[in-house]
Design a protein around this motif. Structure first.
Motif, PDB file in Angstrom:
ATOM      1  N   ASN A 282     -10.226 -16.170 -10.894  1.00 22.34           N
ATOM      2  CA  ASN A 282     -11.049 -16.005  -9.697  1.00 22.34           C
ATOM      3  C   ASN A 282     -10.805 -17.106  -8.675  1.00 22.34           C
ATOM      4  O   ASN A 282     -10.759 -16.843  -7.473  1.00 22.34           O
ATOM      5  CB  ASN A 282     -12.526 -15.934 -10.061  1.00 22.34           C
ATOM      6  N   CYS A 283     -10.644 -18.350  -9.110  1.00 23.55           N
ATOM      7  CA  CYS A 283     -10.352 -19.448  -8.181  1.00 23.55           C
ATOM      8  C   CYS A 283      -9.011 -19.232  -7.497  1.00 23.55           C
ATOM      9  O   CYS A 283      -8.879 -19.457  -6.288  1.00 23.55           O
ATOM     10  CB  CYS A 283     -10.358 -20.789  -8.902  1.00 23.55           C
ATOM     11  N   LEU A 284      -8.036 -18.783  -8.261  1.00 25.08           N
ATOM     12  CA  LEU A 284      -6.715 -18.514  -7.698  1.00 25.08           C
ATOM     13  C   LEU A 284      -6.792 -17.391  -6.667  1.00 25.08           C
ATOM     14  O   LEU A 284      -6.209 -17.484  -5.586  1.00 25.08           O
ATOM     15  CB  LEU A 284      -5.736 -18.137  -8.825  1.00 25.08           C
ATOM     16  N   LEU A 285      -7.559 -16.337  -6.979  1.00 22.45           N
ATOM     17  CA  LEU A 285      -7.713 -15.232  -6.040  1.00 22.45           C
ATOM     18  C   LEU A 285      -8.433 -15.667  -4.769  1.00 22.45           C
ATOM     19  O   LEU A 285      -8.050 -15.268  -3.671  1.00 22.45           O
ATOM     20  CB  LEU A 285      -8.477 -14.084  -6.703  1.00 22.45           C
ATOM     21  N   LEU A 286      -9.468 -16.488  -4.897  1.00 24.10           N
ATOM     22  CA  LEU A 286     -10.185 -16.976  -3.715  1.00 24.10           C
ATOM     23  C   LEU A 286      -9.266 -17.807  -2.831  1.00 24.10           C
ATOM     24  O   LEU A 286      -9.285 -17.682  -1.604  1.00 24.10           O
ATOM     25  CB  LEU A 286     -11.416 -17.786  -4.122  1.00 24.10           C
ATOM     26  N   HIS A 287      -8.474 -18.655  -3.450  1.00 28.97           N
ATOM     27  CA  HIS A 287      -7.541 -19.494  -2.698  1.00 28.97           C
ATOM     28  C   HIS A 287      -6.531 -18.627  -1.937  1.00 28.97           C
ATOM     29  O   HIS A 287      -6.271 -18.836  -0.750  1.00 28.97           O
ATOM     30  CB  HIS A 287      -6.827 -20.457  -3.653  1.00 28.97           C
ATOM     31  N   LYS A 288      -5.977 -17.636  -2.616  1.00 31.43           N
ATOM     32  CA  LYS A 288      -4.999 -16.749  -1.989  1.00 31.43           C
ATOM     33  C   LYS A 288      -5.661 -15.898  -0.904  1.00 31.43           C
ATOM     34  O   LYS A 288      -5.075 -15.678   0.158  1.00 31.43           O
ATOM     35  CB  LYS A 288      -4.355 -15.856  -3.059  1.00 31.43           C
TER      36      LYS A 288
END
Length: 107
Positions: free
Chosen positions: A4-10
């Motif tokens: 989820n953190c990776l998706l938010l960043h992207k």
């Protein structure tokens, strides 16, 4: 970094405005809007798929459309995330003369 953190960043990198980012953020951080059920006529099944990509169980209703697409998304590196039953979003549509506005809900 979890999925989820990776998706938010992207998503922050890819969205053009704050409103778009907020919609994506809501989808990432929310629980499924509903639990899928098998149909009474036996055409749809309640499928629960353990996604490695999302580190979660993803639901699907259709064994002929949704589930094959879910498997495809799970294995494509260009697809960053898969969300089952995301929260409802709405859009405003105007006619050509801009005299009438209609709001449509999408789920």
């Amino acid at each position: 970094m979890d999925a989820n953190c990776l998706l938010l960043h992207k998503a922050k990198q890819l969205t053009k405005n704050d409103k778009g980012f907020e919609l994506v953020k809501k989808a990432i951080n929310s629980e499924p809007a509903r639990r899928v059920k098998a149909s009474k006529n036996g055409k749809n099944y309640a499928i629960r798929f353990p996604s490695r990509k999302m580190a979660a169980i993803i639901q699907a209703e259709s064994s002929t459309i949704e589930f094959p697409k879910l498997l495809e998304a799970e294995n494509k590196s260009k697809i960053l995330g898969i969300f089952d039953q995301p929260p409802q979003a709405s859009s405003m549509l105007r006619n050509r003369q801009e005299s009438q506005t209609q709001t449509k809900a999408h789920s």
